[in-house]
Design an enzyme around this catalytic site. Sequence first.
Site, PDB file in Angstrom:
ATOM      1  N   TRP A 101       0.821  -1.214   0.000  1.00  0.00           N
ATOM      2  CA  TRP A 101       0.000   0.000   0.000  1.00  0.00           C
ATOM      3  C   TRP A 101       0.854   1.263   0.000  1.00  0.00           C
ATOM      4  O   TRP A 101       0.554   2.230  -0.695  1.00  0.00           O
ATOM      5  CB  TRP A 101      -0.980  -0.016   1.167  1.00  0.00           C
ATOM      6  CG  TRP A 101      -2.028  -1.063   0.954  1.00  0.00           C
ATOM      7  CD1 TRP A 101      -2.219  -2.201   1.675  1.00  0.00           C
ATOM      8  CD2 TRP A 101      -3.010  -1.096  -0.098  1.00  0.00           C
ATOM      9  NE1 TRP A 101      -3.257  -2.935   1.145  1.00  0.00           N
ATOM     10  CE2 TRP A 101      -3.760  -2.285   0.064  1.00  0.00           C
ATOM     11  CE3 TRP A 101      -3.324  -0.238  -1.150  1.00  0.00           C
ATOM     12  CZ2 TRP A 101      -4.812  -2.627  -0.796  1.00  0.00           C
ATOM     13  CZ3 TRP A 101      -4.359  -0.577  -2.011  1.00  0.00           C
ATOM     14  CH2 TRP A 101      -5.089  -1.753  -1.819  1.00  0.00           C
ATOM     15  N   ASP A 172      -1.213   6.866   6.325  1.00  0.00           N
ATOM     16  CA  ASP A 172      -2.379   6.091   5.898  1.00  0.00           C
ATOM     17  C   ASP A 172      -2.728   5.158   7.053  1.00  0.00           C
ATOM     18  O   ASP A 172      -2.165   4.080   7.195  1.00  0.00           O
ATOM     19  CB  ASP A 172      -2.049   5.304   4.635  1.00  0.00           C
ATOM     20  CG  ASP A 172      -3.182   4.360   4.215  1.00  0.00           C
ATOM     21  OD1 ASP A 172      -4.234   4.327   4.892  1.00  0.00           O
ATOM     22  OD2 ASP A 172      -3.013   3.653   3.206  1.00  0.00           O
ATOM     23  N   LYS A 196     -12.357  -0.771   7.454  1.00  0.00           N
ATOM     24  CA  LYS A 196     -11.687  -1.667   8.398  1.00  0.00           C
ATOM     25  C   LYS A 196     -12.329  -1.559   9.787  1.00  0.00           C
ATOM     26  O   LYS A 196     -12.946  -2.506  10.264  1.00  0.00           O
ATOM     27  CB  LYS A 196     -10.203  -1.320   8.498  1.00  0.00           C
ATOM     28  CG  LYS A 196      -9.508  -0.978   7.208  1.00  0.00           C
ATOM     29  CD  LYS A 196      -9.201  -2.170   6.358  1.00  0.00           C
ATOM     30  CE  LYS A 196      -8.311  -1.776   5.182  1.00  0.00           C
ATOM     31  NZ  LYS A 196      -7.958  -2.916   4.328  1.00  0.00           N
TER      32      LYS A 196
END
Length: 360
Positions: A101, A172, A196
């Site tokens: 990511w 992030d 999430k």
Amino acid sequence: MRVFNFSAGPAMMPQEVLEQAQAELLDWQNTGMSVAEVSHRSKEFVACAAHTEELLRQIMGIGPDFKVLFIQGGAFGQFADVPLNLSKPGDVVDFVLTGQWGTKAFKEAKKFGVQATVVADEKSSNYTTTPAQGSIRPTPGSAYLHYTPNETIGGVEFGYVPETGDVPLVADLSSTILSRPIDVSKFGVIYAGTQKNMGPAGMAVVIVRDDLLDRARPDTPSIWNYRLMAENNSMLNTPPTFSIYLLGKILEWVDARGGLEGMEERNRTKAETLYSFVDSSGFYSNPVAHDSRSWMNVPFLMANSELNKQFVAEAAEAGLTNLAGHRSVGGMRASIYNAMPQAGVDALIDFMKEFERVHA
């Protein structure tokens, strides 16, 4: 039948929250409408959004020198939005890479004419480690330094917040937000996809320090311009109303369970329980360095990889779903976000014990 959903996202949500939403779905606050149907300009929804923001500020300890924004496009949208808001073409922008990511964010930023610079890269360990604390050195004058505190695919997590001096730190925080207390004041920008620990997919929560609000490029799309969104309370356009509503419900659920301190205690216990079992087994293994193991995403391998598909299929039959590892790394992965109860982890371990007994 409700299952224990170990997906990395969209992830399991608290059953109590889903039941509350179900009860209100046809008639929210005596409007005769669903929250998904009311105008975002109505007094009821404006109050709902304000309540959600206030709860987030209270629970996370967000100071008055930060703005809280609700922006569509998820965390991936922020890979582009951050350079648009914090840099101009030619600026140096620093990245720390500890997995896929962070690498995606790095590649996206390069599309916007910045000098994207990798100041730390854990590729040599196959992204099973994090940089040693104190080893990250931002480029002097860098527009910002970006890192990913938790990599969901590899199950790699920082145990500290990097020190960046005068260089704004951008994180992030998609996988770890609301899982434990953090010091928001250490960051310039925090962003997190909501799928999430914060609700359904499709929205990003952005927490941006006031002194960074006026750096946006003139051609930044209005709905992604931090200053414009802040001035309009995230309602420059029609916001993701249902996501904001559900986030508020989840924040109430977190608050009622001891806030982030309560989440930390539960999450630490869940992770320690699962890692302890994996480490004690000769059948399963975890590839991540001990000081870099994620509380939220626990990958594990078996010596005989030919059993992977059978493990995932039989686990699903037992009500333990979405345990297949990411296609790029294989193996298995158990994502144990806030909504996953200890009972789910215990059920997974019981299944793993029986699978080992049969196949060892």
